[in-house]
Design a protein around this motif. Structure first.
Motif, PDB file in Angstrom:
ATOM      1  N   PRO A 134      23.841   4.980 -35.098  1.00 28.98           N
ATOM      2  CA  PRO A 134      23.520   6.093 -34.204  1.00 28.98           C
ATOM      3  C   PRO A 134      23.556   7.427 -34.926  1.00 28.98           C
ATOM      4  O   PRO A 134      24.171   7.559 -35.985  1.00 28.98           O
ATOM      5  N   VAL A 135      22.907   8.413 -34.349  1.00 30.82           N
ATOM      6  CA  VAL A 135      22.939   9.759 -34.900  1.00 30.82           C
ATOM      7  C   VAL A 135      24.367  10.280 -34.829  1.00 30.82           C
ATOM      8  O   VAL A 135      25.086  10.069 -33.843  1.00 30.82           O
ATOM      9  N   ALA A 136      24.797  10.940 -35.889  1.00 28.33           N
ATOM     10  CA  ALA A 136      26.178  11.426 -35.958  1.00 28.33           C
ATOM     11  C   ALA A 136      26.472  12.441 -34.871  1.00 28.33           C
ATOM     12  O   ALA A 136      25.613  13.254 -34.502  1.00 28.33           O
ATOM     13  N   GLU A 137      27.706  12.385 -34.357  1.00 27.33           N
ATOM     14  CA  GLU A 137      28.146  13.411 -33.420  1.00 27.33           C
ATOM     15  C   GLU A 137      28.121  14.774 -34.109  1.00 27.33           C
ATOM     16  O   GLU A 137      28.544  14.919 -35.248  1.00 27.33           O
ATOM     17  N   GLY A 138      27.618  15.757 -33.418  1.00 21.79           N
ATOM     18  CA  GLY A 138      27.531  17.090 -33.984  1.00 21.79           C
ATOM     19  C   GLY A 138      26.295  17.313 -34.829  1.00 21.79           C
ATOM     20  O   GLY A 138      26.136  18.390 -35.421  1.00 21.79           O
ATOM     21  N   GLU A 139      25.412  16.303 -34.895  1.00 20.41           N
ATOM     22  CA  GLU A 139      24.184  16.462 -35.674  1.00 20.41           C
ATOM     23  C   GLU A 139      23.268  17.478 -35.010  1.00 20.41           C
ATOM     24  O   GLU A 139      23.251  17.608 -33.778  1.00 20.41           O
ATOM     25  N   GLY A 140      22.485  18.191 -35.796  1.00 17.11           N
ATOM     26  CA  GLY A 140      21.587  19.204 -35.274  1.00 17.11           C
ATOM     27  C   GLY A 140      20.456  18.616 -34.458  1.00 17.11           C
ATOM     28  O   GLY A 140      20.080  17.450 -34.623  1.00 17.11           O
ATOM     29  N   PRO A 141      19.867  19.409 -33.561  1.00 15.68           N
ATOM     30  CA  PRO A 141      18.804  18.908 -32.686  1.00 15.68           C
ATOM     31  C   PRO A 141      17.562  18.462 -33.436  1.00 15.68           C
ATOM     32  O   PRO A 141      16.870  17.536 -32.997  1.00 15.68           O
TER      33      PRO A 141
END
Length: 216
Positions: free
Chosen positions: A116-123
């Motif tokens: 999954p996309v990392a928590e806090g990753e940019g939009p």
């Protein structure tokens, strides 16, 4: 430690072999073509030629009596082979051989977009970069997902290392690491540092049974 390295001639695998030897380990390098292993002969290096990783029986001599296994096996560059999930098939054979030989510890390389996309990753990364990568390389990531499934379903003490885009920059041993997820903002890491992570995780019980995201 006595280590077996699968995928030893690949971009990550050759660094694993070199770094393991430099650290004093005994290494069995499993290769399809020994001429492609750019590592000089060494008293603690054994090279085994095993062209086919799809069946566990030929792999038993490579893992018997070893302390741990490192897999740097990646998806095939051949489109037809990718549809058969060659990395997943290879890891099923490897973990079966490990089980029969009584070898438990395994460290294997995958890729950040499998998770999954990392928590806090940019939009931008969340909405554009990862979806585009997953669409463009869907066969590759499907193969790696099958590989991770085979590993997590095994009885091994496994660690799966997920790097982002790989580079040929030097080995630093300095990179960010997230146990159980990907590294926010992690765009690249050198193949040499991926090798470092694969080796380091073997001695870190906190990584056993987990995926580990790494990035510079």
């Amino acid at each position: 430690m006595k280590l077996t390295v699968f995928g030893a001639t690949g971009g990550v695998g050759r660094h694993v072999v070199r770094q393991a030897l430099d650290s004093g380990h005994e290494v069995t390098a499993v290769v399809r073509d020994p001429a492609r292993l750019p590592v000089p002969a060494h008293p603690r290096l054994q090279v085994l030629t095993i062209p086919d990783l799809t069946h566990h029986e030929p792999l038993l001599p490579a893992v018997t009596g070893r302390d741990a296994v490192i897999s740097a096996v990646g998806p095939s560059s051949n489109a037809q082979a990718r549809t058969t999930h060659i990395a997943g098939t290879a890891l099923r054979a490897i973990v079966t051989a490990m089980d029969q030989a009584g070898v438990r510890r395994l460290s294997a390389v995958s890729a950040a977009p499998v998770g999954p996309v990392a928590e806090g990753e940019g939009p931008l990364t969340r909405a554009v970069v990862f979806p585009l990568l997953r669409r463009a390389l869907r066969d590759t990531y499907a193969d790696l997902a099958a590989m991770e499934e085979a590993i997590s379903a095994s009885d091994t003490g496994w660690t799966v290392v997920r790097p982002p885009k790989l580079t040929d920059k030097p080995h630093t041993g300095t990179y960010r690491r997230v146990i159980g997820g990907n590294v926010p903002g992690g765009m690249t890491i050198s193949r040499a540092d991926v090798a470092d992570a694969l080796l380091t995780c073997l001695d870190d019980p906190a990584t056993e049974g987990h995926v580990v995201g790494i990035a510079t």
